[in-house]
Design a protein around this motif. Sequence first.
Motif, mmCIF file in Angstrom:
data_model
loop_
_atom_site.group_PDB
_atom_site.id
_atom_site.type_symbol
_atom_site.label_atom_id
_atom_site.label_comp_id
_atom_site.label_asym_id
_atom_site.label_seq_id
_atom_site.Cartn_x
_atom_site.Cartn_y
_atom_site.Cartn_z
ATOM 1 N N VAL A 1 -24.395 -4.169 24.336
ATOM 2 C CA VAL A 1 -24.510 -3.001 23.517
ATOM 3 C C VAL A 1 -25.768 -2.153 24.171
ATOM 4 O O VAL A 1 -26.236 -1.405 23.317
ATOM 5 C CB VAL A 1 -24.585 -3.069 22.202
ATOM 6 N N GLY A 2 -26.132 -2.664 25.307
ATOM 7 C CA GLY A 2 -27.360 -2.140 25.993
ATOM 8 C C GLY A 2 -27.277 -0.443 25.983
ATOM 9 O O GLY A 2 -28.286 0.145 26.345
ATOM 10 N N VAL B 1 -25.338 1.748 24.069
ATOM 11 C CA VAL B 1 -24.982 2.334 22.968
ATOM 12 C C VAL B 1 -26.299 3.225 22.501
ATOM 13 O O VAL B 1 -27.363 2.960 22.639
ATOM 14 C CB VAL B 1 -24.952 1.580 22.008
ATOM 15 N N GLU B 2 -25.847 4.563 22.591
ATOM 16 C CA GLU B 2 -26.784 5.655 22.002
ATOM 17 C C GLU B 2 -26.341 6.004 20.627
ATOM 18 O O GLU B 2 -27.489 6.334 19.932
ATOM 19 C CB GLU B 2 -26.466 6.798 22.828
ATOM 20 N N VAL B 3 -25.262 5.839 20.411
ATOM 21 C CA VAL B 3 -24.952 6.060 18.592
ATOM 22 C C VAL B 3 -24.146 4.845 18.079
ATOM 23 O O VAL B 3 -23.141 4.569 18.591
ATOM 24 C CB VAL B 3 -24.086 7.359 18.718
ATOM 25 N N VAL B 4 -24.905 4.533 17.115
ATOM 26 C CA VAL B 4 -24.179 3.289 16.418
ATOM 27 C C VAL B 4 -23.314 3.897 15.317
ATOM 28 O O VAL B 4 -23.907 4.287 14.155
ATOM 29 C CB VAL B 4 -25.241 2.368 15.814
ATOM 30 N N ASP B 5 -22.256 3.902 15.432
ATOM 31 C CA ASP B 5 -21.172 4.578 14.440
ATOM 32 C C ASP B 5 -20.532 3.283 13.658
ATOM 33 O O ASP B 5 -20.310 2.379 13.850
ATOM 34 C CB ASP B 5 -20.399 5.447 14.824
ATOM 35 N N ALA B 6 -20.242 3.658 12.213
ATOM 36 C CA ALA B 6 -19.510 2.912 11.266
ATOM 37 C C ALA B 6 -18.385 2.471 11.585
ATOM 38 O O ALA B 6 -17.796 1.026 11.617
ATOM 39 C CB ALA B 6 -19.318 3.696 9.942
ATOM 40 N N ASN C 1 -28.009 -7.500 25.175
ATOM 41 C CA ASN C 1 -28.936 -6.471 25.211
ATOM 42 C C ASN C 1 -29.109 -5.428 23.988
ATOM 43 O O ASN C 1 -28.982 -4.172 24.027
ATOM 44 C CB ASN C 1 -28.149 -5.460 26.477
ATOM 45 N N CYS C 2 -29.301 -5.916 22.886
ATOM 46 C CA CYS C 2 -29.453 -5.398 21.527
ATOM 47 C C CYS C 2 -30.879 -4.712 21.651
ATOM 48 O O CYS C 2 -31.901 -5.116 21.485
ATOM 49 C CB CYS C 2 -29.528 -6.261 20.594
ATOM 50 N N THR C 3 -30.554 -3.317 21.879
ATOM 51 C CA THR C 3 -31.952 -2.486 21.910
ATOM 52 C C THR C 3 -32.435 -2.196 20.659
ATOM 53 O O THR C 3 -31.664 -1.927 19.686
ATOM 54 C CB THR C 3 -31.491 -0.893 22.828
ATOM 55 N N GLU C 4 -33.693 -1.430 20.669
ATOM 56 C CA GLU C 4 -34.106 -0.879 19.403
ATOM 57 C C GLU C 4 -33.190 0.180 18.710
ATOM 58 O O GLU C 4 -33.029 0.098 17.496
ATOM 59 C CB GLU C 4 -35.563 -0.460 19.691
ATOM 60 N N ILE C 5 -32.456 0.790 19.450
ATOM 61 C CA ILE C 5 -31.610 2.039 19.304
ATOM 62 C C ILE C 5 -30.462 1.327 18.465
ATOM 63 O O ILE C 5 -30.020 1.631 17.273
ATOM 64 C CB ILE C 5 -31.141 2.939 20.239
ATOM 65 N N PHE C 6 -30.068 0.354 18.845
ATOM 66 C CA PHE C 6 -28.916 -0.307 18.422
ATOM 67 C C PHE C 6 -29.232 -1.117 16.983
ATOM 68 O O PHE C 6 -28.529 -1.029 16.045
ATOM 69 C CB PHE C 6 -28.133 -1.468 19.295
ATOM 70 N N ARG C 7 -30.483 -1.755 16.923
ATOM 71 C CA ARG C 7 -30.712 -2.444 15.848
ATOM 72 C C ARG C 7 -31.156 -1.451 14.849
ATOM 73 O O ARG C 7 -30.710 -1.734 13.694
ATOM 74 C CB ARG C 7 -32.161 -3.088 16.335
#
Length: 95
Positions: A38-39, A41-46, A70-76
Amino acid sequence: MQDGDQGFEMAPRRSPSAPDALYCFLNAARGRPVIIDVGRVEVVDAPRMQILLCAEREWRSAGVKFRLSNCTEIFRRGASMLGVDMEIFEQEPGA
């Protein structure tokens, strides 16, 4: 990644007009260990989070590895905004 693991890199954004590649990948990988990157990913959608949560539950209940990498802060942060506790993705299969 270990031998036998199926890997998939999520796109930065979901295309609303095309079949979801994540769903298609998971359908084909059902029953095999998977690692979802998920590194990027810019938008975490439902919709994609729902797919991830359903798949995690199915894989865990079957005792098969399902992991996010690769869980980024954006993803979290996006997961948190959707009310998802990231610890669910860190549980061992069969737990």
